[in-house]
Enzyme design. Structure first.
Site, PDB file in Angstrom:
ATOM      1  N   ARG A 181       7.249  -6.779 -16.731  1.00  0.00           N
ATOM      2  CA  ARG A 181       8.135  -6.506 -15.610  1.00  0.00           C
ATOM      3  C   ARG A 181       9.205  -7.594 -15.538  1.00  0.00           C
ATOM      4  O   ARG A 181       8.894  -8.786 -15.574  1.00  0.00           O
ATOM      5  CB  ARG A 181       7.367  -6.455 -14.283  1.00  0.00           C
ATOM      6  CG  ARG A 181       6.361  -5.331 -14.210  1.00  0.00           C
ATOM      7  CD  ARG A 181       5.824  -5.133 -12.783  1.00  0.00           C
ATOM      8  NE  ARG A 181       5.334  -6.364 -12.171  1.00  0.00           N
ATOM      9  CZ  ARG A 181       4.741  -6.407 -10.981  1.00  0.00           C
ATOM     10  NH1 ARG A 181       4.590  -5.298 -10.270  1.00  0.00           N
ATOM     11  NH2 ARG A 181       4.305  -7.561 -10.486  1.00  0.00           N
ATOM     12  N   PHE A 215      -1.912   0.076  -6.597  1.00  0.00           N
ATOM     13  CA  PHE A 215      -2.388  -1.286  -6.791  1.00  0.00           C
ATOM     14  C   PHE A 215      -3.860  -1.358  -6.376  1.00  0.00           C
ATOM     15  O   PHE A 215      -4.240  -0.778  -5.358  1.00  0.00           O
ATOM     16  CB  PHE A 215      -1.547  -2.261  -5.963  1.00  0.00           C
ATOM     17  CG  PHE A 215      -1.748  -3.692  -6.354  1.00  0.00           C
ATOM     18  CD1 PHE A 215      -1.148  -4.206  -7.488  1.00  0.00           C
ATOM     19  CD2 PHE A 215      -2.541  -4.528  -5.591  1.00  0.00           C
ATOM     20  CE1 PHE A 215      -1.338  -5.527  -7.867  1.00  0.00           C
ATOM     21  CE2 PHE A 215      -2.744  -5.858  -5.960  1.00  0.00           C
ATOM     22  CZ  PHE A 215      -2.144  -6.359  -7.093  1.00  0.00           C
ATOM     23  N   ASP A 224       2.472   2.056   1.352  1.00  0.00           N
ATOM     24  CA  ASP A 224       2.441   0.656   0.950  1.00  0.00           C
ATOM     25  C   ASP A 224       3.851   0.302   0.460  1.00  0.00           C
ATOM     26  O   ASP A 224       4.316   0.832  -0.550  1.00  0.00           O
ATOM     27  CB  ASP A 224       1.404   0.478  -0.175  1.00  0.00           C
ATOM     28  CG  ASP A 224       1.325  -0.954  -0.692  1.00  0.00           C
ATOM     29  OD1 ASP A 224       2.297  -1.709  -0.524  1.00  0.00           O
ATOM     30  OD2 ASP A 224       0.294  -1.300  -1.292  1.00  0.00           O
ATOM     31  N   TYR A 278       5.875 -11.756   0.419  1.00  0.00           N
ATOM     32  CA  TYR A 278       6.149 -12.837  -0.533  1.00  0.00           C
ATOM     33  C   TYR A 278       6.888 -12.361  -1.782  1.00  0.00           C
ATOM     34  O   TYR A 278       7.220 -13.175  -2.643  1.00  0.00           O
ATOM     35  CB  TYR A 278       4.855 -13.555  -0.932  1.00  0.00           C
ATOM     36  CG  TYR A 278       3.695 -12.665  -1.308  1.00  0.00           C
ATOM     37  CD1 TYR A 278       3.620 -12.055  -2.555  1.00  0.00           C
ATOM     38  CD2 TYR A 278       2.656 -12.447  -0.411  1.00  0.00           C
ATOM     39  CE1 TYR A 278       2.558 -11.249  -2.892  1.00  0.00           C
ATOM     40  CE2 TYR A 278       1.574 -11.642  -0.739  1.00  0.00           C
ATOM     41  CZ  TYR A 278       1.533 -11.042  -1.983  1.00  0.00           C
ATOM     42  OH  TYR A 278       0.472 -10.245  -2.318  1.00  0.00           O
ATOM     43  N   LYS A 279       7.147 -11.081  -1.897  1.00  0.00           N
ATOM     44  CA  LYS A 279       7.872 -10.574  -3.069  1.00  0.00           C
ATOM     45  C   LYS A 279       9.372 -10.586  -2.773  1.00  0.00           C
ATOM     46  O   LYS A 279       9.993 -11.643  -2.736  1.00  0.00           O
ATOM     47  CB  LYS A 279       7.368  -9.184  -3.426  1.00  0.00           C
ATOM     48  CG  LYS A 279       5.870  -9.135  -3.754  1.00  0.00           C
ATOM     49  CD  LYS A 279       5.429  -7.736  -4.141  1.00  0.00           C
ATOM     50  CE  LYS A 279       3.910  -7.624  -4.238  1.00  0.00           C
ATOM     51  NZ  LYS A 279       3.330  -8.460  -5.303  1.00  0.00           N
TER      52      LYS A 279
END
Length: 427
Positions: free
Chosen positions: A387, A131, A212, A237-238
């Site tokens: 996704r 990312f 990560d 937050y995922k």
């Protein structure tokens, strides 16, 4: 199981009736007429998370500044409490986990503290599929030290543009590498890296390893302490459903507790010394030393409610259902969408697949817009990725079935052609 069974909606409903986690769906705020498959970007709000936020606000209302030490969840110790609740999800000791900062801030802290270029061992090893924020942080850390990223940042190449060959990662562990930073789960393809093996191979060569976990925490089990991983960092937050901008987290293996934080602040202090107001820092004797400023209580509070559900459901049961959901989706895609130019970009082996399905299509941006028009919330990734993340705690097998049928209708009727094939400002 026959093709007819798989394609029958009744089969999906049977899977839902047998789902041992189905009661958690009612814990979340679900919008009528919408199927939310973007939990790997932002998890939905739960009633427990909402209540936890109200509880912290109430303590502010009731105690004022005394809320730091009074009430059910004293603020002074809140990051450590949340760290203790998070630890089982990553297979860590409570003292090794602290809830603090953001993904990028925590990576900066790890590199600032533990990356010590000496002699010929000056390079950081990452990969070309990571990312962007991780790469930005690594390049800036090198520049601060007067090192050129073109020379000192090594990025492992992907053979197919989607996944990493772990032999290529190991081959890149040369004797000039000081630190490795890789994702536990790749954000596009959902490939799970073998964190245990990578750590073992790195340590054989005297290299430190950081992972990560943004796309793996809350979706798959980890055993960071047993694997000997040095450091890890993640957002909340995922899959953890902590809310937009939720406070993130960090893991530091206890063997590194003696290190002073590279980026120190007063919350790096030993709790017993913090209010002595000395100008010489006495770091906390645990992962808490990696904190900097005063914790963001209102951005951390929802995690108290969210993590309580993970404690009840258990990460192993969550992973089991997640795999059943994505297996079912992949089967349906192969059966129903084979004539429409989709390519599944995930590893098909469940051992290597995270919590989402990644579809490639040349019209991906337009298809995502058509999905939204049909009440499905997907996630577009440039240049051609869709996704779809059926989340174990709140999505159903019937929703998986419905999404595939909607995709089929969009393609048959060419509904996507009414939209421009480019991403919105926020994709």
């Amino acid at each position: 199981m026959s093709k007819k069974d798989l394609l029958n909606k009744t089969f999906a409903q049977t899977l839902d009736s047998d789902d041992e986690l189905r009661s958690y769906r009612k814990e979340f705020y679900l919008q009528p007429g919408t199927i939310y498959f973007d939990g790997n970007s932002l998890g939905l709000l739960s009633k427990r998370a909402e209540q936890a936020l109200h509880t912290v606000i109430e303590s502010w209302k009731t105690y004022g500044i005394d809320g730091w030490l009074k009430g059910e969840n004293p603020w002074f110790y809140f990051p450590e409490k949340l760290g203790k609740m998070t630890a089982p999800l990553i297979g860590a000791k409570p003292s090794e986990v602290i809830v603090t900062g953001s993904t990028t801030v925590n990576l900066h802290q790890i590199v600032s503290t533990f990356y010590k270029p000496e002699g010929k061992r000056t390079k950081i090893l990452a990969d070309e599929l990571n990312f962007p924020t991780d790469i930005y942080a690594l390049k800036s850390q090198l520049k601060i030290r007067g090192l050129h990223p073109e020379e000192h940042l090594v990025q492992v190449k992907s053979r197919d543009g989607l996944t990493l060959d772990q032999e290529d990662i190991i081959e890149a562990m040369t004797d000039d590498v000081a630190l490795i930073v890789l994702a536990g789960v790749l954000y596009r393809s959902g490939q799970i890296l073998d964190m245990k093996r990578i750590t073992e191979e790195a340590h054989k060569r005297g290299i430190l390893v950081a992972f990560d976990l943004c796309h793996s925490i809350g979706a798959i089990p980890h055993s960071l302490s047993d694997w000997g991983v040095d450091y890890a960092f993640w957002c909340s937050y995922k899959h953890l459903n902590g809310g937009p901008g939720a406070v993130a987290g960090m893991y530091v293996n206890e063997k590194h507790f003696s290190a002073s934080p590279g980026l120190a602040g007063w919350f790096s202090s030993d709790k017993n010394k913090q209010f002595d107001m000395e100008h010489d820092l006495t770091p906390a004797p645990n992962a808490g030393a990696m904190q900097m400023g005063t914790p963001n209580l209102l951005s951390a509070a929802p995690l108290l409610g969210s993590l309580s559900m993970f404690a009840e459901a258990g990460i192993d049961r969550i992973r089991k259902k997640s795999l059943k959901l994505t297996d079912y989706m992949i089967d349906l895609i192969n059966l129903e969408l084979g004539d429409f130019g989709f390519k599944i970009g995930n590893p098909l082996d469940s051992v290597q697949r995270g919590g989402h399905v990644f579809l490639e299509h040349e019209e991906a941006a337009r298809i995502c817009k058509a999905l939204k028009e049909n009440g499905v919330i997907p996630d577009f990734r440039t240049p051609n990725g869709i996704r779809l993340a059926p989340v174990a705690l709140y999505n159903t097998f019937e929703e998986v079935w419905e999404v595939v049928q909607i995709l089929k209708k969009i393609m048959k009727e060419e509904q996507y052609k009414k939209f421009e094939n480019k991403r919105d400002v926020v994709a």
